[in-house]
Design a protein around this motif. Structure first.
Motif, mmCIF file in Angstrom:
data_model
loop_
_atom_site.group_PDB
_atom_site.id
_atom_site.type_symbol
_atom_site.label_atom_id
_atom_site.label_comp_id
_atom_site.label_asym_id
_atom_site.label_seq_id
_atom_site.Cartn_x
_atom_site.Cartn_y
_atom_site.Cartn_z
ATOM 1 N N GLN A 199 1.012 -1.130 -0.181
ATOM 2 C CA GLN A 199 0.045 -0.019 0.045
ATOM 3 C C GLN A 199 0.747 1.379 -0.041
ATOM 4 O OE1 GLN A 199 -2.710 0.038 3.129
ATOM 5 N NE2 GLN A 199 -3.566 -2.113 2.678
ATOM 6 N N ALA A 200 1.867 1.454 0.722
ATOM 7 C CA ALA A 200 2.734 2.528 1.147
ATOM 8 C C ALA A 200 3.458 2.510 -0.399
ATOM 9 C CB ALA A 200 3.840 2.147 2.031
ATOM 10 N N MET A 201 4.166 1.301 -0.975
ATOM 11 C CA MET A 201 4.666 1.754 -2.223
ATOM 12 C C MET A 201 3.790 2.477 -3.203
ATOM 13 S SD MET A 201 8.111 1.080 -1.812
ATOM 14 C CE MET A 201 7.642 2.005 -0.287
ATOM 15 N N ASN A 202 2.866 1.781 -3.284
ATOM 16 C CA ASN A 202 1.796 2.134 -4.553
ATOM 17 C C ASN A 202 1.187 3.708 -4.490
ATOM 18 O OD1 ASN A 202 -0.324 1.127 -6.452
ATOM 19 N ND2 ASN A 202 -1.865 2.154 -5.104
ATOM 20 N N ARG A 203 1.496 4.158 -3.095
ATOM 21 C CA ARG A 203 0.791 5.756 -2.852
ATOM 22 C C ARG A 203 2.398 6.362 -3.105
ATOM 23 N NH1 ARG A 203 -2.751 4.625 2.440
ATOM 24 N NH2 ARG A 203 -4.418 3.462 1.489
ATOM 25 N N LEU A 204 3.551 5.724 -2.977
ATOM 26 C CA LEU A 204 4.710 6.510 -3.005
ATOM 27 C C LEU A 204 5.045 7.119 -4.411
ATOM 28 C CD1 LEU A 204 6.498 7.326 -0.588
ATOM 29 C CD2 LEU A 204 8.216 5.493 -1.407
ATOM 30 N N PRO A 205 5.229 8.148 -4.856
ATOM 31 C CA PRO A 205 5.465 8.675 -6.077
ATOM 32 C C PRO A 205 7.187 8.184 -6.235
ATOM 33 C CG PRO A 205 5.504 10.447 -4.755
ATOM 34 C CD PRO A 205 4.962 9.567 -3.809
ATOM 35 N N TRP A 206 7.375 7.967 -7.482
ATOM 36 C CA TRP A 206 8.987 7.583 -7.871
ATOM 37 C C TRP A 206 9.973 8.626 -7.474
ATOM 38 C CZ3 TRP A 206 10.436 2.939 -8.950
ATOM 39 C CH2 TRP A 206 9.776 2.192 -9.511
ATOM 40 N N TRP A 207 9.655 9.886 -7.366
ATOM 41 C CA TRP A 207 10.643 10.509 -6.929
ATOM 42 C C TRP A 207 11.181 10.486 -5.392
ATOM 43 C CZ3 TRP A 207 10.342 14.375 -3.008
ATOM 44 C CH2 TRP A 207 8.876 14.785 -2.429
ATOM 45 N N ARG A 208 10.049 10.035 -4.517
ATOM 46 C CA ARG A 208 10.218 9.728 -3.192
ATOM 47 C C ARG A 208 11.149 8.372 -3.180
ATOM 48 N NH1 ARG A 208 7.908 12.513 0.753
ATOM 49 N NH2 ARG A 208 6.369 14.204 0.206
ATOM 50 N N VAL A 209 10.798 7.383 -4.156
ATOM 51 C CA VAL A 209 11.313 6.131 -4.099
ATOM 52 C C VAL A 209 13.004 6.553 -4.119
ATOM 53 C CG1 VAL A 209 11.601 3.897 -5.144
ATOM 54 C CG2 VAL A 209 9.473 4.805 -4.851
ATOM 55 N N ALA A 210 13.126 7.260 -5.407
ATOM 56 C CA ALA A 210 14.512 7.489 -5.668
ATOM 57 C C ALA A 210 15.251 8.468 -4.407
ATOM 58 C CB ALA A 210 14.567 8.572 -7.116
ATOM 59 N N LEU A 211 14.431 9.101 -3.544
ATOM 60 C CA LEU A 211 15.229 9.786 -2.616
ATOM 61 C C LEU A 211 15.444 8.916 -1.312
ATOM 62 C CD1 LEU A 211 15.732 12.642 -1.498
ATOM 63 C CD2 LEU A 211 13.456 12.513 -0.469
ATOM 64 N N SER A 331 3.785 -4.040 -19.152
ATOM 65 C CA SER A 331 2.159 -4.001 -18.868
ATOM 66 C C SER A 331 1.685 -5.236 -17.737
ATOM 67 C CB SER A 331 1.551 -4.504 -20.291
ATOM 68 O OG SER A 331 1.626 -5.598 -20.845
ATOM 69 N N ALA A 332 2.433 -6.422 -17.813
ATOM 70 C CA ALA A 332 2.106 -7.393 -16.579
ATOM 71 C C ALA A 332 2.422 -7.367 -15.392
ATOM 72 C CB ALA A 332 2.278 -8.616 -17.273
ATOM 73 N N VAL A 333 3.301 -6.210 -15.065
ATOM 74 C CA VAL A 333 4.078 -5.984 -13.862
ATOM 75 C C VAL A 333 3.481 -4.945 -13.225
ATOM 76 C CG1 VAL A 333 6.221 -5.646 -12.657
ATOM 77 C CG2 VAL A 333 6.133 -6.749 -14.680
ATOM 78 N N PRO A 334 2.736 -4.815 -11.915
ATOM 79 C CA PRO A 334 2.263 -3.662 -11.298
ATOM 80 C C PRO A 334 3.281 -2.695 -10.537
ATOM 81 C CG PRO A 334 1.478 -5.719 -10.322
ATOM 82 C CD PRO A 334 2.465 -6.267 -11.056
ATOM 83 N N VAL A 335 3.069 -1.539 -10.767
ATOM 84 C CA VAL A 335 3.932 -0.350 -10.724
ATOM 85 C C VAL A 335 4.293 -0.735 -9.040
ATOM 86 C CG1 VAL A 335 4.311 1.998 -9.992
ATOM 87 C CG2 VAL A 335 3.058 1.124 -12.129
ATOM 88 N N ALA A 336 3.668 -1.184 -8.102
ATOM 89 C CA ALA A 336 3.699 -1.279 -6.790
ATOM 90 C C ALA A 336 4.916 -2.363 -6.508
ATOM 91 C CB ALA A 336 2.597 -1.675 -5.912
ATOM 92 N N LEU A 337 4.887 -3.279 -7.473
ATOM 93 C CA LEU A 337 5.792 -4.412 -7.665
ATOM 94 C C LEU A 337 7.225 -3.927 -7.899
ATOM 95 C CD1 LEU A 337 6.995 -7.219 -7.321
ATOM 96 C CD2 LEU A 337 5.918 -7.725 -9.778
ATOM 97 N N LEU A 338 7.357 -3.088 -8.815
ATOM 98 C CA LEU A 338 8.652 -2.628 -9.135
ATOM 99 C C LEU A 338 9.201 -1.631 -8.206
ATOM 100 C CD1 LEU A 338 7.766 -1.273 -12.990
ATOM 101 C CD2 LEU A 338 9.134 -3.473 -12.081
ATOM 102 N N LYS A 339 8.285 -0.797 -7.503
ATOM 103 C CA LYS A 339 8.756 0.115 -6.339
ATOM 104 C C LYS A 339 9.261 -0.681 -5.211
ATOM 105 C CE LYS A 339 5.719 3.998 -7.642
ATOM 106 N NZ LYS A 339 4.464 4.780 -7.190
ATOM 107 N N ASN A 340 8.362 -1.754 -4.958
ATOM 108 C CA ASN A 340 8.947 -2.686 -3.875
ATOM 109 C C ASN A 340 10.289 -3.306 -4.284
ATOM 110 O OD1 ASN A 340 7.406 -2.939 -1.345
ATOM 111 N ND2 ASN A 340 5.754 -4.173 -2.461
#
Length: 394
Positions: A199-211, A331-340
């Protein structure tokens, strides 16, 4: 060669050898104006040329912009090659030439927006309108500072050398990873399957992940700096004639008569200044961090494959609390999975880097060859300084 035949040419050849080794600070009298700025010129020429020819007219070309882009890239590469050859043939510049170079580059934050205004009747500063026209000054200032820093410590050469050594280093790293991986997975695997994390990763924008990834990188660098300083402290300067002769093989100093130069005894050890110690630290850190980055990429691929194999779309929706958003590229990979996967790979990479620096076997297998390389560089530098004194005394 007899000692009497040593010349300033041999000294310059050895200085170029230091540059090729990624150790330019070992050059005696190393300074910004005399050594760094001339070697910065190719990179500054690329930025200047691309800014004037690419960033400005490309907006007005419509469908032909890709042809123009290819032409600009070809011309930029040609300009870089030409300037590089010129710098190698003319390693030192007069004060007038230096002033012209600095003034021309300082004019770029003003020339680019004026040219944009003349071509497009509008100005698009870097960073859009957040900082306005000051964005041009910030952009060219940051490019100059980054280029100066990378050139001062030979960062480009060190990264290339670290890349060439990566295959050898990985043989040791994979052995260590086989022992460290269970601990890494024990720390991260259960968290990877936690709904709150998704849930946290799904809501977290990529720039925060990069941070967050950058924060892990800073911790790794700080830990590496502390540990690598200890390794530098273990370097010994054995400057006996037999050691010096062995170190100078396959260098411009290979033909120097060491016995005649040293009068049969060891040369006095030379003290390193702060810039030279930092250069050695950058060399060690580039090898260590590139190794950790490769391990991070491997962990990222592992977590992505694990998520694809185990986490079904229904499970992902249940954990996230909403239908998952899928990647536009995969297209088969959720964005939340990539961030995780990105987050846990960065953590695992940091964990591996710290473990590798405290593991006795890794230190012996990984650092011993690098310390030998450092000791060889210091031995060559001692001969270089002695030859330099001899050539000036003629």
């Amino acid at each position: 060669m007899p000692l009497q035949t040593t010349s300033p040419v041999l000294v310059r050849q050895t200085e170029r050898w230091f540059v090729r080794q990624g150790m330019p600070t070992m050059i005696e009298g190393y300074a910004f104006v005399s050594h760094v700025l001339p070697r910065m010129l190719p990179s500054l020429a690329i930025v200047t040329f691309a800014s004037l020819v690419w960033l400005v007219p490309l907006k007005t070309l419509g469908s032909e912009r890709w042809v123009w882009l290819g032409a600009v890239l070809a011309l930029t590469a040609t300009a870089w090659l030409g300037v590089s050859v010129f710098v190698r043939r003319q390693p030192h510049f007069s004060r007038t030439a230096i002033a012209v170079i600095l003034i021309a580059y300082a004019a770029m934050p003003f020339a680019v927006p004026l040219l944009q205004l003349a071509v497009d009747d509008a100005v698009t500063p870097p960073g859009d309108h957040a900082v306005g026209l000051l964005g041009f000054v910030i952009f060219f200032g940051l490019v100059f500072a980054a280029t100066a820093l990378a050139t001062t410590y030979g960062l480009g050469t060190l990264v290339r050398r670290a890349t060439r050594h990566l295959v050898y280093d990985l043989r040791n790293s994979l052995h260590l990873l086989g022992r460290a991986l269970p601990a890494i997975l024990f720390v991260t695997l259960f968290l990877f399957f936690t709904g709150e994390i998704w849930q946290a990763m799904n809501r977290l924008p990529w720039w925060r992940v990069a941070l967050v990834v950058a924060l892990f990188g800073v911790i790794t660098v700080l830990a590496a700096a502390t540990r690598l300083r200890d390794e530098i402290g273990r370097v010994e300067q054995d400057l006996r004639p037999s050691v010096l002769a062995s170190a100078c093989r396959k260098t411009p100093l290979a033909a120097v008569p060491i016995e005649e130069l040293t009068d049969g005894g060891p040369l006095p050890p030379t003290r390193l200044n702060g810039r030279q110690v930092r250069n050695l630290l950058v060399m060690l850190a580039s090898r260590q961090l590139l190794q950790a980055a490769f391990i991070g990429l491997a962990l990222f691929a592992f977590f992505v494959l694990l998520g694809i194999a185990v986490v079904t779309p229904a499970t992902a929706e249940q954990w996230i609390g909403a239908p998952p958003v899928y990647s536009a590229i995969w297209s088969a990979v959720p964005v939340a999975l990539l961030k995780n996967a990105t987050m846990f790979a960065a953590f695992g990479s940091m964990y591996f880097a710290v473990i590798s620096m405290t593991d006795a076997e890794h230190r012996r297998e990984f650092f011993a060859p690098i310390i030998d390389e450092v000791e060889r560089t210091l031995a060559v530098r001692a001969v270089y300084l002695a030859v330099r004194v001899a050539s000036r005394a003629r």
